[in-house]
Design an enzyme around this catalytic site. Structure first.
Site, mmCIF file in Angstrom:
data_model
loop_
_atom_site.group_PDB
_atom_site.id
_atom_site.type_symbol
_atom_site.label_atom_id
_atom_site.label_comp_id
_atom_site.label_asym_id
_atom_site.label_seq_id
_atom_site.Cartn_x
_atom_site.Cartn_y
_atom_site.Cartn_z
ATOM 1 N N ASN A 84 -8.936 26.122 -31.817
ATOM 2 C CA ASN A 84 -9.329 27.344 -31.767
ATOM 3 C C ASN A 84 -8.223 28.543 -32.054
ATOM 4 O O ASN A 84 -7.017 28.150 -31.930
ATOM 5 C CB ASN A 84 -10.360 27.691 -30.698
ATOM 6 C CG ASN A 84 -11.633 28.581 -30.989
ATOM 7 O OD1 ASN A 84 -11.371 29.420 -31.980
ATOM 8 N ND2 ASN A 84 -12.600 28.361 -30.106
ATOM 9 N N HIS A 114 14.923 23.585 -21.405
ATOM 10 C CA HIS A 114 15.990 24.034 -21.498
ATOM 11 C C HIS A 114 16.939 23.495 -20.227
ATOM 12 O O HIS A 114 16.153 22.824 -19.074
ATOM 13 C CB HIS A 114 16.152 25.585 -21.015
ATOM 14 C CG HIS A 114 15.500 26.287 -22.280
ATOM 15 N ND1 HIS A 114 16.283 26.576 -23.320
ATOM 16 C CD2 HIS A 114 14.078 26.686 -22.388
ATOM 17 C CE1 HIS A 114 15.366 27.136 -24.243
ATOM 18 N NE2 HIS A 114 14.123 27.428 -23.568
ATOM 19 N N THR A 164 1.763 20.360 -15.963
ATOM 20 C CA THR A 164 3.087 19.697 -15.599
ATOM 21 C C THR A 164 3.330 18.298 -15.756
ATOM 22 O O THR A 164 4.510 17.807 -15.587
ATOM 23 C CB THR A 164 3.304 20.363 -14.248
ATOM 24 O OG1 THR A 164 2.595 19.623 -13.153
ATOM 25 C CG2 THR A 164 2.996 22.014 -14.314
ATOM 26 N N ARG A 179 -4.271 19.501 -11.209
ATOM 27 C CA ARG A 179 -4.468 18.415 -10.669
ATOM 28 C C ARG A 179 -5.837 17.599 -10.964
ATOM 29 O O ARG A 179 -6.583 18.344 -11.237
ATOM 30 C CB ARG A 179 -4.453 18.747 -9.056
ATOM 31 C CG ARG A 179 -3.425 19.589 -8.419
ATOM 32 C CD ARG A 179 -2.384 18.370 -8.118
ATOM 33 N NE ARG A 179 -1.305 19.306 -7.317
ATOM 34 C CZ ARG A 179 0.085 19.204 -7.624
ATOM 35 N NH1 ARG A 179 0.442 18.611 -8.791
ATOM 36 N NH2 ARG A 179 0.669 19.910 -6.908
#
Length: 190
Positions: A84, A114, A164, A179
């Protein structure tokens, strides 16, 4: 001598301001200018443009402009992928998106990373970690997928989530950080 582009593609530290990489960024920017210029093109015109700018595009993909990426050539879309409005993919490493995956508006898929060491960051070093998204995944609006994440087949990512870590197949993940909340049973209906 290994070039900065070769280092980037190998997942090693590289310097993004390298002239060869900057030329690739410029080519991608010119492609995005054309792709994002009009929302009224035919599906065939859109398909032609997608195949020109991205590394791999399956049949029946829809990408709604505006769309943003670093290079384009590290992005592989399976069949019938829907992306989208206002998606941003930082593709310094491979990004694979499986068949029939749905990506909501404003989603960011990031492979650029990084060094944690401040001295290395001062040297302008960066590197990429691939992102793999399985088939039939639904990623809600505004979600952010961080470098190195794999999302399994049939998973759901809640709107606004920051992913993550890996999400298993058939799981629903949400929140910041995301989670796993549930696993979707076969045949689930609203």
């Amino acid at each position: 001598m290994i070039t900065e582009k070769q280092k980037m593609l190998a997942g090693e530290y590289y310097i993004a301001s390298d002239p060869e990489l900057q030329a690739d960024v410029q080519r991608a920017a010119q492609w995005m200018d054309r792709f994002n210029a009009s929302q009224s093109r035919t599906p065939k015109q859109t398909d032609t443009l997608l195949r020109e700018g991205l590394g791999q595009v399956g049949q029946d993909c829809i990408v709604r402009p505006p769309f943003y990426c670093d290079y384009g050539y590290n992005i592989a879309l399976g069949t019938a992928v829907f992306i989208n409005f206002n998606c941003c993919i930082l593709d310094v490493a491979p990004v694979t998106i499986g068949d029939q995956t749905l990506i909501g508006p404003g989603v960011q898929i990031l492979t650029a990373d990084h060094p944690r060491d401040p001295e290395q960051r001062r040297q302008m070093l960066e590197y990429g970690r691939p992102v793999h998204i399985g088939r039939n995944v639904w990623i809600g609006a505004g979600a952010i997928i961080l470098p190195g994440v794999t999302i399994g087949n049939d998973a759901i990512i809640g709107a606004g989530s920051v992913v993550t870590r890996d999400v298993p197949a058939r799981a629903t993940a949400m929140g910041n950080p995301a989670r796993v909340k549930t696993t979707v049973p076969t045949g689930d209906r609203p």
